[in-house]
Design a protein around this motif. Structure first.
Motif, PDB file in Angstrom:
ATOM      1  N   MET A   1       0.817  -0.904  -0.091  1.00 55.81           N
ATOM      2  CA  MET A   1       0.400  -0.117   0.047  1.00 55.81           C
ATOM      3  C   MET A   1       1.305   1.850  -0.072  1.00 55.81           C
ATOM      4  O   MET A   1       0.429   1.626  -1.587  1.00 55.81           O
ATOM      5  N   LEU A  12      -7.963   2.895   8.113  1.00 54.31           N
ATOM      6  CA  LEU A  12      -9.022   2.310   7.894  1.00 54.31           C
ATOM      7  C   LEU A  12     -10.040   2.559   8.779  1.00 54.31           C
ATOM      8  O   LEU A  12      -9.591   2.908   9.861  1.00 54.31           O
ATOM      9  N   ALA A  22      -7.553   1.445  11.158  1.00 55.46           N
ATOM     10  CA  ALA A  22      -5.911   1.941  11.688  1.00 55.46           C
ATOM     11  C   ALA A  22      -5.342   2.685  10.701  1.00 55.46           C
ATOM     12  O   ALA A  22      -5.953   3.308  10.085  1.00 55.46           O
ATOM     13  N   PHE A 107      -4.901  -4.265  -3.087  1.00 55.88           N
ATOM     14  CA  PHE A 107      -4.941  -4.178  -1.536  1.00 55.88           C
ATOM     15  C   PHE A 107      -5.760  -4.936  -1.103  1.00 55.88           C
ATOM     16  O   PHE A 107      -5.669  -6.152  -0.084  1.00 55.88           O
ATOM     17  N   LEU A 111      -7.358  -8.272   2.245  1.00 53.94           N
ATOM     18  CA  LEU A 111      -8.039  -7.845   3.091  1.00 53.94           C
ATOM     19  C   LEU A 111      -8.795  -8.669   4.102  1.00 53.94           C
ATOM     20  O   LEU A 111      -9.437  -9.022   5.499  1.00 53.94           O
TER      21      LEU A 111
ATOM     22  N   ARG B 231      -3.137  -3.244  12.473  1.00 51.71           N
ATOM     23  CA  ARG B 231      -2.123  -2.374  11.628  1.00 51.71           C
ATOM     24  C   ARG B 231      -0.488  -3.285  10.709  1.00 51.71           C
ATOM     25  O   ARG B 231      -0.452  -2.394   9.683  1.00 51.71           O
ATOM     26  N   ALA B 233      -2.296  -4.873   8.633  1.00 48.63           N
ATOM     27  CA  ALA B 233      -3.446  -4.927   7.359  1.00 48.63           C
ATOM     28  C   ALA B 233      -2.374  -3.699   6.850  1.00 48.63           C
ATOM     29  O   ALA B 233      -2.717  -3.108   5.270  1.00 48.63           O
ATOM     30  N   THR B 234      -2.902  -2.215   7.264  1.00 54.14           N
ATOM     31  CA  THR B 234      -2.512  -1.135   6.876  1.00 54.14           C
ATOM     32  C   THR B 234      -0.630  -1.172   5.455  1.00 54.14           C
ATOM     33  O   THR B 234      -0.526  -0.374   5.163  1.00 54.14           O
ATOM     34  N   GLY B 236       0.622  -3.565   4.820  1.00 50.73           N
ATOM     35  CA  GLY B 236       1.519  -4.595   3.685  1.00 50.73           C
ATOM     36  C   GLY B 236       1.559  -3.717   2.630  1.00 50.73           C
ATOM     37  O   GLY B 236       1.112  -3.053   2.515  1.00 50.73           O
ATOM     38  N   GLU B 237       2.809  -4.365   2.222  1.00 48.64           N
ATOM     39  CA  GLU B 237       3.039  -3.798   0.557  1.00 48.64           C
ATOM     40  C   GLU B 237       2.565  -4.434  -0.530  1.00 48.64           C
ATOM     41  O   GLU B 237       1.842  -5.431  -0.250  1.00 48.64           O
TER      42      GLU B 237
END
Lengths: 112, 237
Positions: A1, A12, A22, A107, A111, B231, B233-234, B236-237
């Motif tokens: 991301m 999020l 987050a 992305f 998730l 955390r 999740a955001t 993650g690349e």
């Protein structure tokens, strides 16, 4: 991301409550509350509009174009029990909007 | 506007400052406990809010559901006149910290939610509801969750009843019910409160409910709900 060209900030948000779940980068906390509230307000306004229009459509994403930044808001999943939004801010001078949308869509798929 | 239960809030802040681990029992109108691990809130339960039905917290959705149940219970405990008793230090398994909330973040979120509840024109978790017998528009499109709520509304159901039936957040359900009232699909079972002589402005009744503004509920303190899964999740690349 964070590797998307022009990436500036992402968070999020729980759409139902507007709660920030987050954000990245860590020092982006100065934006988090206002960004999350704005994303939830936009999503809920569109939710009311969808209800009244009743065109049997769902929101894929929302793009807001400011003078310096794009704001992209995308529902992470259609999970009825927990609707989560991803808000991404991109620097307009460095971002490729079409590429960014593809990367954000990919992305979000990771998730769920 | 920190009009929550100051006794419980003050105790929580002290426990956070001292990096305590254990349980803070709460009894009274709402009974339950708030669990801390190294001064961070890792759990909360209230007799008036459903526990999370999500297992583990492995996915973003599960972590978010668990975080929501913690905040939902804390909102209920901190909004009542309940009192907390002696803190019970105890070992808490590290995995209990999969979702952790700072005490300042928790109190900020409780304040934000109380501001949102004030916007809701009399719609509260314990408001008796009925379905409107006729659609106020020619057609309407609902989400799966809105439909799930609507079909469970019995005469005089409350948002809290619906939350228990669906085992989801009482606050989140109240927000969803408010939207259904705005759309004209639900209405309050009772007459709106009458004007009193002292009232400077007419109270807004649920029948005049307007869409919520999360922006208006912002406060200077920033919520800091950061679950490990979220955390990750955001980041993650």
């Amino acid at each position: 991301m964070t590797s998307i060209d022009g990436f500036a900030f992402a968070c999020l948000v729980d759409q139902a409550t507007g709660m920030t779940l987050a954000w990245a980068p860590e020092q982006g906390d100065i934006y988090a509350a206002a960004a999350a509230a704005g994303a939830a307000d936009i999503a809920n306004a569109l939710s009311l509009m969808s209800a009244r229009l009743a065109t049997n459509e769902t929101v894929d994403d929302v793009i807001v174009t400011f003078s310096d930044y794009f704001h992209l808001i995308r529902p992470v999943s259609q999970d009825p029990a927990k609707q989560i939004l991803l808000l991404v801010m991109l620097d307009r001078r460095r971002a490729n909007l079409a590429m960014a949308r593809r990367e954000i869509r990919a992305f979000c798929a990771t998730l769920t | 506007m920190n009009d929550y239960n100051q006794q419980i809030a003050t105790r929580l802040v002290r426990l956070a400052t001292a990096d305590c681990t254990g349980a803070l029992p709460i009894s009274g109108y709402s009974s339950g406990a708030i669990y801390l691990l190294d001064g961070h809130v890792v759990g909360a339960e209230s007799s008036r809010t459903p526990a999370s039905a999500a297992p583990g917290g492995a996915t973003l959705s599960q972590a978010a559901t668990i975080a929501e149940s913690i905040i939902d219970a804390a909102l209920d405990l901190l909004s009542s006149r309940s009192t907390c008793s002696r803190f019970r230090p105890a070992k808490i398994a590290p995995e209990a910290g999969a979702v952790s909330v700072s005490v300042s973040g928790l109190l900020g979120e409780v304040t934000r939610r109380r501001r949102l509840l004030q916007q809701m024109a009399g719609v509260s978790a314990d408001l008796a509801l009925i379905r409107n017998s006729e659609l106020p528009m020619s057609r309407v499109q609902l989400t799966a969750m809105e439909w799930a709520l609507l079909i469970r509304v019995q005469p005089r159901s409350t948002p809290r009843d619906l939350a228990w039936a669906l085992r989801r957040s009482v606050f989140g359900t109240t927000v969803d019910v408010h939207r259904l009232i705005v759309l004209g699909l639900l209405r309050t079972a009772d007459r709106p409160p009458q004007l009193t002589r002292r009232a400077k402005q007419p109270p807004r009744s649920p029948s005049s409910a307007q869409a919520l503004s999360f922006g208006q509920a912002l406060e200077p303190d920033k919520p800091a709900v950061k679950g490990a899964a979220a955390r990750k999740a955001t980041a993650g690349e």
